[in-house]
Design a protein around this motif. Structure first.
Motif, mmCIF file in Angstrom:
data_model
loop_
_atom_site.group_PDB
_atom_site.id
_atom_site.type_symbol
_atom_site.label_atom_id
_atom_site.label_comp_id
_atom_site.label_asym_id
_atom_site.label_seq_id
_atom_site.Cartn_x
_atom_site.Cartn_y
_atom_site.Cartn_z
ATOM 1 N N PHE B 124 0.846 -1.210 0.051
ATOM 2 C CA PHE B 124 0.282 -0.061 -0.033
ATOM 3 C C PHE B 124 0.700 1.291 -0.004
ATOM 4 C CE2 PHE B 124 -2.741 3.335 2.072
ATOM 5 C CZ PHE B 124 -3.812 3.214 1.081
ATOM 6 N N GLY B 125 1.899 1.198 0.643
ATOM 7 C CA GLY B 125 2.777 2.337 0.636
ATOM 8 C C GLY B 125 3.491 2.568 -0.551
ATOM 9 N N THR B 126 4.016 1.362 -1.405
ATOM 10 C CA THR B 126 4.223 1.728 -2.655
ATOM 11 C C THR B 126 3.137 2.201 -3.650
ATOM 12 O OG1 THR B 126 5.995 -0.281 -2.379
ATOM 13 C CG2 THR B 126 5.137 0.397 -4.807
ATOM 14 N N PHE B 127 1.892 1.851 -3.252
ATOM 15 C CA PHE B 127 0.827 2.288 -4.003
ATOM 16 C C PHE B 127 0.861 3.943 -3.787
ATOM 17 C CE2 PHE B 127 -3.943 3.388 -4.106
ATOM 18 C CZ PHE B 127 -4.099 2.942 -5.665
ATOM 19 N N LEU B 128 0.793 4.320 -2.551
ATOM 20 C CA LEU B 128 0.719 5.863 -2.330
ATOM 21 C C LEU B 128 1.973 6.507 -2.918
ATOM 22 C CD1 LEU B 128 0.114 5.921 1.679
ATOM 23 C CD2 LEU B 128 -1.485 6.421 -0.382
ATOM 24 N N TYR B 129 3.206 6.011 -2.911
ATOM 25 C CA TYR B 129 4.101 6.643 -3.974
ATOM 26 C C TYR B 129 3.838 6.566 -5.282
ATOM 27 C CZ TYR B 129 8.316 7.152 -6.434
ATOM 28 O OH TYR B 129 9.157 7.888 -7.508
ATOM 29 N N GLY B 130 3.100 5.702 -5.999
ATOM 30 C CA GLY B 130 2.697 5.852 -7.255
ATOM 31 C C GLY B 130 1.570 6.892 -7.461
ATOM 32 N N LEU B 131 0.958 7.309 -6.335
ATOM 33 C CA LEU B 131 -0.111 8.307 -6.289
ATOM 34 C C LEU B 131 0.420 9.656 -6.588
ATOM 35 C CD1 LEU B 131 -3.077 7.009 -4.161
ATOM 36 C CD2 LEU B 131 -2.813 6.965 -6.899
ATOM 37 N N LEU B 132 1.601 9.813 -5.415
ATOM 38 C CA LEU B 132 2.002 11.203 -5.260
ATOM 39 C C LEU B 132 3.268 11.362 -6.152
ATOM 40 C CD1 LEU B 132 1.768 10.746 -1.306
ATOM 41 C CD2 LEU B 132 0.258 12.286 -2.932
#
Lengths: 185, 138
Positions: B124-132
């Protein structure tokens, strides 16, 4: 031979064998870097629909998911058949530091004060969730973790990897000396 | 499928190595960041020194991979701000949960199922990075 199976391995053996692992992956045409697997997982789960960063052909990283599955099996074999859960004996000064944190030293690999499942604790859950978020977000932003930067990158004498490893240590020292004492007080 | 088995075997090998050398232990990482043991520095140091020799050997002998192609080692992009800032964030997490990504998976095999929470959270943290990503310095 028996010693090799049942006793913890010395640092020089582990260091050389990690490089053997790097060589085997290069020989198979791949590059050693495990945190990429988090990105692959996002793509597999369809994150490409929301963020273009995950919109690529993840099938090229399928090998990594298989490799990761292998590491889980390797862990299982070592723990079950190679005395993998022998207590981790830390130095005397580390022992004293742990006692101040109310963490019992010389347990198996992980402290039950963080990873124990015998009762539910919001604090433990928060540690695991926040720790995971930092690892997932940080590795992707840094473009690699210990395997991709500290091992592969430094072996190839890459400056971005040296910068990343310096970052790992700044963060690690901050956590160890500033935040962990606050969290476990 | 046959190719997959090779990666599975290398993964098994790596899982055994990190377990037997206790790299997957929270205690070893804590001790490392307190500079109270040589063990982890010895492992990383040996891996890097032998790794440098390996990479030089591969480049100079134009060593070929299993497919008969010359082994090409891709360089990391020079995104120093991201390397440093992301590195700091990762370091905070590494020292807290005492495991980097490889050991997290290996520990599942050791029966420490609480690490699954860390892994899911990391995805999920990697997903957040992808969004930001576009808003962050690189």
């Amino acid at each position: 031979m028996e010693k090799l199976i049942y006793e913890p391995w010395p640092w020089y053996l582990a260091g050389v064998l990690i490089t053997v692992n790097v060589y085997l992956l290069l020989y198979l045409g791949k590059k050693f870097g495990i945190s990429t697997g988090f990105k692959t997982s996002c793509s597999v789960l369809g994150a490409g629909k929301v963020a273009s960063f995950f919109n690529y052909n993840w099938k090229e990283e399928r090998w990594l998911l298989v490799y990761i599955l292998g590491t889980i099996i390797g862990g299982f074999i070592a723990f079950q058949f190679m005395n993998g859960d022998a207590p981790v004996l830390v130095s005397e000064s580390t022992k004293l530091a742990l006692e101040k944190l109310n963490i019992v030293p010389n347990q198996s690999f992980l402290p039950s004060e963080i990873y124990g499942l015998e009762f539910f604790s919001i604090k433990r859950l928060l540690i695991l969730v926040v720790g995971g978020l930092l690892i997932g977000f940080g590795t992707r932003w840094a473009d690699g973790c210990t395997s991709g930067h500290a091992i592969s990158g430094l072996s190839n004498l890459q400056l971005p990897s040296l910068v990343a490893v310096i970052g790992f240590f700044i963060g690690g020292l901050l956590m160890t000396f500033v935040f962990i004492p606050l969290i476990f007080k | 499928m046959k190719k997959d088995i090779r990666f599975l075997l290398v993964g098994i090998f790596f899982g055994i190595v990190l377990t037997k050398a206790q790299v997957v232990s929270w205690f070893r990482i804590y001790e490392m960041f307190r500079f109270e043991s040589f063990h982890m520095y010895g492992i990383i140091g040996t891996a890097v020194v032998t790794g440098i020799i390996l990479v030089q050997f591969i480049k100079r002998t134009k060593h070929k991979s299993v497919d008969g192609l010359e082994i090409f080692i891709e360089e990391k992009p020079k995104t120093y701000k991201a390397n440093l800032l992301g590195g700091i964030i990762f370091g905070l997490g590494w020292a807290l949960v005492g495991a980097c990504p490889g050991p997290l998976y290996i520990l599942i095999g050791g029966g420490f199922f609480a690490v699954i929470i860390v892994i899911l959270s990391a995805i999920f943290g990697t997903f957040l990075y992808g969004l930001l990503r576009d808003k962050l310095p690189h």
